[in-house]
Design a protein around this motif. Structure first.
Motif, PDB file in Angstrom:
ATOM      1  N   LEU A   1       2.792  55.621 -10.818  1.00  0.00           N
ATOM      2  CA  LEU A   1       3.601  54.777 -11.478  1.00  0.00           C
ATOM      3  C   LEU A   1       5.074  54.913 -11.213  1.00  0.00           C
ATOM      4  O   LEU A   1       5.581  56.058 -11.454  1.00  0.00           O
ATOM      5  CB  LEU A   1       3.456  54.631 -12.871  1.00  0.00           C
ATOM      6  CG  LEU A   1       1.825  54.043 -13.410  1.00  0.00           C
ATOM      7  CD1 LEU A   1       1.776  54.105 -14.852  1.00  0.00           C
ATOM      8  CD2 LEU A   1       1.658  52.634 -12.717  1.00  0.00           C
ATOM      9  N   SER A   2       5.714  53.896 -10.760  1.00  0.00           N
ATOM     10  CA  SER A   2       7.214  54.225 -10.483  1.00  0.00           C
ATOM     11  C   SER A   2       8.014  53.014 -10.790  1.00  0.00           C
ATOM     12  O   SER A   2       9.397  53.039 -11.011  1.00  0.00           O
ATOM     13  CB  SER A   2       7.624  54.575  -9.040  1.00  0.00           C
ATOM     14  OG  SER A   2       6.998  53.643  -8.156  1.00  0.00           O
ATOM     15  N   SER A   3       7.628  51.879 -10.748  1.00  0.00           N
ATOM     16  CA  SER A   3       8.225  50.716 -11.049  1.00  0.00           C
ATOM     17  C   SER A   3       7.442  49.625 -12.119  1.00  0.00           C
ATOM     18  O   SER A   3       6.302  49.694 -12.342  1.00  0.00           O
ATOM     19  CB  SER A   3       8.702  49.862  -9.955  1.00  0.00           C
ATOM     20  OG  SER A   3       7.401  49.131  -9.278  1.00  0.00           O
ATOM     21  N   GLY A   4       8.362  48.548 -12.632  1.00  0.00           N
ATOM     22  CA  GLY A   4       7.849  47.870 -13.419  1.00  0.00           C
ATOM     23  C   GLY A   4       7.637  48.544 -15.064  1.00  0.00           C
ATOM     24  O   GLY A   4       8.149  49.721 -15.272  1.00  0.00           O
ATOM     25  N   GLU A   5       6.754  48.002 -15.923  1.00  0.00           N
ATOM     26  CA  GLU A   5       6.266  48.643 -17.117  1.00  0.00           C
ATOM     27  C   GLU A   5       5.028  48.492 -17.488  1.00  0.00           C
ATOM     28  O   GLU A   5       4.274  47.688 -17.305  1.00  0.00           O
ATOM     29  CB  GLU A   5       7.114  47.713 -18.303  1.00  0.00           C
ATOM     30  CG  GLU A   5       6.859  48.397 -19.680  1.00  0.00           C
ATOM     31  CD  GLU A   5       7.661  47.528 -20.772  1.00  0.00           C
ATOM     32  OE1 GLU A   5       7.403  47.973 -22.015  1.00  0.00           O
ATOM     33  OE2 GLU A   5       8.682  46.971 -20.734  1.00  0.00           O
ATOM     34  N   THR A   6       4.411  49.875 -17.514  1.00  0.00           N
ATOM     35  CA  THR A   6       3.021  50.037 -17.642  1.00  0.00           C
ATOM     36  C   THR A   6       2.710  50.407 -19.060  1.00  0.00           C
ATOM     37  O   THR A   6       3.085  51.742 -19.272  1.00  0.00           O
ATOM     38  CB  THR A   6       2.462  50.805 -16.586  1.00  0.00           C
ATOM     39  OG1 THR A   6       2.895  50.087 -15.409  1.00  0.00           O
ATOM     40  CG2 THR A   6       0.936  50.649 -16.748  1.00  0.00           C
TER      41      THR A   6
ATOM     42  N   ILE B   1       3.502  54.507 -26.100  1.00  0.00           N
ATOM     43  CA  ILE B   1       4.047  55.344 -24.944  1.00  0.00           C
ATOM     44  C   ILE B   1       3.801  54.394 -23.615  1.00  0.00           C
ATOM     45  O   ILE B   1       2.861  53.900 -23.420  1.00  0.00           O
ATOM     46  CB  ILE B   1       3.336  56.469 -25.026  1.00  0.00           C
ATOM     47  CG1 ILE B   1       3.414  57.438 -25.984  1.00  0.00           C
ATOM     48  CG2 ILE B   1       4.177  57.399 -23.480  1.00  0.00           C
ATOM     49  CD1 ILE B   1       2.956  58.625 -26.109  1.00  0.00           C
ATOM     50  N   SER B   2       4.962  54.132 -22.855  1.00  0.00           N
ATOM     51  CA  SER B   2       4.841  53.375 -21.763  1.00  0.00           C
ATOM     52  C   SER B   2       5.754  54.031 -20.524  1.00  0.00           C
ATOM     53  O   SER B   2       6.395  54.857 -20.663  1.00  0.00           O
ATOM     54  CB  SER B   2       5.508  52.111 -21.923  1.00  0.00           C
ATOM     55  OG  SER B   2       4.813  51.342 -23.121  1.00  0.00           O
ATOM     56  N   CYS B   3       5.358  53.484 -19.291  1.00  0.00           N
ATOM     57  CA  CYS B   3       6.175  53.930 -18.144  1.00  0.00           C
ATOM     58  C   CYS B   3       6.912  52.922 -17.863  1.00  0.00           C
ATOM     59  O   CYS B   3       6.420  51.703 -17.801  1.00  0.00           O
ATOM     60  CB  CYS B   3       4.981  54.404 -17.129  1.00  0.00           C
ATOM     61  SG  CYS B   3       6.089  54.875 -15.653  1.00  0.00           S
ATOM     62  N   ILE B   4       8.259  52.869 -17.988  1.00  0.00           N
ATOM     63  CA  ILE B   4       9.038  51.963 -17.646  1.00  0.00           C
ATOM     64  C   ILE B   4      10.096  52.460 -16.426  1.00  0.00           C
ATOM     65  O   ILE B   4      10.997  53.294 -16.702  1.00  0.00           O
ATOM     66  CB  ILE B   4      10.020  51.544 -19.212  1.00  0.00           C
ATOM     67  CG1 ILE B   4       9.180  51.282 -20.114  1.00  0.00           C
ATOM     68  CG2 ILE B   4      11.138  50.576 -18.491  1.00  0.00           C
ATOM     69  CD1 ILE B   4       9.938  51.091 -21.389  1.00  0.00           C
ATOM     70  N   ASN B   5       9.771  51.756 -15.284  1.00  0.00           N
ATOM     71  CA  ASN B   5      10.539  52.108 -14.026  1.00  0.00           C
ATOM     72  C   ASN B   5      10.806  53.594 -13.650  1.00  0.00           C
ATOM     73  O   ASN B   5      11.598  54.356 -13.509  1.00  0.00           O
ATOM     74  CB  ASN B   5      12.095  51.587 -14.049  1.00  0.00           C
ATOM     75  CG  ASN B   5      12.076  49.957 -14.227  1.00  0.00           C
ATOM     76  OD1 ASN B   5      11.170  49.206 -13.616  1.00  0.00           O
ATOM     77  ND2 ASN B   5      12.910  49.400 -14.825  1.00  0.00           N
ATOM     78  N   GLY B   6       9.453  54.210 -13.765  1.00  0.00           N
ATOM     79  CA  GLY B   6       9.263  55.744 -13.541  1.00  0.00           C
ATOM     80  C   GLY B   6       9.510  56.487 -14.696  1.00  0.00           C
ATOM     81  O   GLY B   6       9.587  57.815 -14.484  1.00  0.00           O
TER      82      GLY B   6
END
Length: 167
Positions: A105-110, A129-134
């Motif tokens: 994951l590297s972009s957006g919000e997941t 816990i999220s991945c936000i733009n990496g």
């Protein structure tokens, strides 16, 4: 010293319903500890619902430790009064960071993970816990222990260590 996992940026956002330790209010500050590293926020005078929005940085290594928070009331002429403490297990954010690498994951919000509040942690409510733009980010409200009331909101960001090219 274990293997570096990256830099942990801890933003102490705010406190809610902190206890009175002076005549009508308190002058709270937070001390954050991770292993042998310690950092401290500024003092907010005469406030039971302080807003710090202060970022503190720590080096995160294996084995993954526990983040310790202690809230104190600043006193001028005597020892500072305790206003409660809380802990946060860092294993979930490290696991989520590893998952981010696996799924690239590297972009957006997941969203990566949710942690429910229970008797084994200091969470006041569910934490995500999220991945936000990496970047792997966790938002949490912690319930202060050994005190009548009080919660601290914090945001954690795990920044990956720089990749060292192999020779």
């Amino acid at each position: 010293m274990g293997q570096p996992l990256g830099q942990l940026k801890v933003t102490i956002v705010q406190g809610k319903r902190l206890v009175i330790r002076d005549f009508k209010s308190s002058d709270p500050y937070v001390i954050v500890k991770l292993g042998n590293q310690t950092a401290k926020t500024k003092v907010i005078n005469s406030c039971l619902n302080p807003v710090w929005n202060e970022e503190l940085s720590f080096n995160l290594t294996e084995p993954v430790g526990v983040l310790h928070l202690e809230v104190f009331d600043k006193d001028r002429f005597k020892a500072d009064d305790k206003m409660g403490h809380a802990t946060l297990n860092l294993q979930p954010i490290v696991s989520a960071a590893r998952l981010r690498h696996v799924v690239r994951l590297s972009s957006g919000e997941t969203p990566l993970r949710k942690i429910v509040a229970d008797s084994d942690n200091c969470l006041a409510r569910e934490s995500s816990i999220s991945c936000i733009n990496g970047e792997v980010v966790q938002n949490a409200w912690l319930k202060l222990c050994d005190v009548e009331s009080g919660e601290i909101e914090l945001t954690l960001k795990l920044i990956d260590p720089p990749v060292v090219p192999s020779r």
